[in-house]
Design a protein around this motif. Structure first.
Motif, short mmCIF file in Angstrom:
data_model
loop_
_atom_site.label_atom_id
_atom_site.label_comp_id
_atom_site.label_asym_id
_atom_site.label_seq_id
_atom_site.Cartn_x
_atom_site.Cartn_y
_atom_site.Cartn_z
N ILE A 140 0.84 -1.20 0.00
CA ILE A 140 0.00 0.00 0.00
C ILE A 140 0.87 1.25 0.00
N GLY A 141 2.03 1.16 0.66
CA GLY A 141 2.97 2.28 0.61
C GLY A 141 3.51 2.50 -0.79
N GLN A 142 3.80 1.41 -1.48
CA GLN A 142 4.28 1.52 -2.86
C GLN A 142 3.18 2.06 -3.76
N ALA A 143 1.95 1.59 -3.56
CA ALA A 143 0.82 2.07 -4.35
C ALA A 143 0.65 3.58 -4.18
N ARG A 144 0.82 4.06 -2.96
CA ARG A 144 0.69 5.50 -2.72
C ARG A 144 1.72 6.29 -3.51
N MET A 145 2.95 5.80 -3.53
CA MET A 145 4.00 6.51 -4.26
C MET A 145 3.73 6.51 -5.77
N TRP A 146 3.35 5.35 -6.30
CA TRP A 146 3.07 5.28 -7.74
C TRP A 146 1.86 6.12 -8.13
N LEU A 147 0.79 6.04 -7.35
CA LEU A 147 -0.42 6.77 -7.71
C LEU A 147 -0.27 8.27 -7.50
N THR A 148 0.53 8.66 -6.53
CA THR A 148 0.81 10.09 -6.35
C THR A 148 1.53 10.63 -7.58
N TYR A 149 2.53 9.89 -8.04
CA TYR A 149 3.28 10.32 -9.23
C TYR A 149 2.39 10.28 -10.47
N ALA A 150 1.53 9.27 -10.58
CA ALA A 150 0.62 9.19 -11.71
C ALA A 150 -0.30 10.41 -11.75
N GLY A 151 -0.78 10.82 -10.57
CA GLY A 151 -1.64 12.00 -10.51
C GLY A 151 -0.91 13.26 -10.94
N GLU A 152 0.36 13.36 -10.57
CA GLU A 152 1.15 14.52 -10.97
C GLU A 152 1.39 14.53 -12.49
N LEU A 153 1.69 13.37 -13.05
CA LEU A 153 1.92 13.27 -14.49
C LEU A 153 0.64 13.55 -15.26
#
Length: 250
Positions: free
Chosen positions: A46-59
């Motif tokens: 879930i920590g990894q998901a947060r990092m990936w989805l945060t970056y996806a939202g920024e992109l």
């Protein structure tokens, strides 16, 4: 929306969905130590998901947060592997699913650590440390149970046989996978497959388990947004609070 956005979100979806599945074991593990271990792996993901989805939202550039991407998308808007959305089944099924995914995840992240995208490389390097433990743990348990009692051996073999049809999708490169490999963002899935097969073959040999016959028909579609019925039920439970009370926060 760029290809990189789609790829990063796909990584986040895999981690998010599998984390949710593992969290369902909380308080139900076969032993206290395993109960805690499964939940710790879930928390890592879930920590990894947060990092990936945060970056996806920024992109993406539409102002969507990690929470909005997790809780306000429908099933067809998720692009995770079918393997990670399957029900937990028994402990052998969960362990086999985890092992098959962990090995794939390890070699994907290993390649992403050298990604041409600095942010992806940073997230991958942090995640890789956690997934190194995940692989070590699931590998050890597969060997112990496969080469254990007659019952544990049979259950592990049945689990591997049942899940094998979902492993083809791990390496079925689509246009997005090919584009990321060409741009130096990710390792080619052909290379990942070679490393995965070598590790999995050796572990199953040590576990006295048989590798399913080559040429079996493989399931696919998750990466394209075509899922099993299981994902819809899982998302209905996971997203209930946010769907019922939009904008709710602690």
């Amino acid at each position: 929306m760029t290809q990189k956005t789609d790829y990063v979100r796909r990584l986040g979806d895999n981690a998010l969905v599998l984390s949710q599945r593992l969290s369902e074991w909380c308080g139900k593990g076969p032993a206290l130590e395993e109960d805690m271990a499964l939940i710790n792996v879930s928390l890592d993901l879930i920590g990894q998901a947060r990092m990936w989805l945060t970056y996806a939202g920024e992109l993406e550039g539409q102002g969507r947060t990690e929470d909005q991407l997790a809780f306000l998308r429908d099933a067809h808007q998720f692009h995770n592997l079918l393997l990670v959305e399957l029900p937990n089944g028994g402990y052998a099924d969960t362990l086999a699913r985890q092992f098959l995914f962990d090995v794939w995840h390890y070699f994907v992240l290993e390649g992403l650590c050298d990604s041409s995208d600095a942010r992806i490389a940073e997230i991958a390097q942090k995640s890789f440390k956690e997934v190194t433990y995940h692989v070590r743990r699931s590998t050890d348990l597969i060997i112990r149970l496969g080469d254990g009692s007659e019952k544990s051996h049979r259950r592990m073999q049945d689990a591997i046989d049942a899940l094998w049809m979902y492993t083809g999708e791990l390496f079925a490169a689509d246009a997005l996978d090919e584009a990321m490999a060409q741009q130096g963002v990710a390792r080619s899935l052909q290379e990942v497959q070679q490393k995965w097969q070598q590790h999995v073959t050796e572990v199953l040999r040590q576990a006295t388990l048989q590798i399913p016959a080559a040429g079996l028909w493989m399931q696919s579609g998750g990466k394209a947004g075509h899922h099993t019925e299981h994902l819809g039920y899982m998302l209905a439970e996971m997203q209930f609070l946010q769907r019922s009370y939009p904008g709710a926060n602690w």
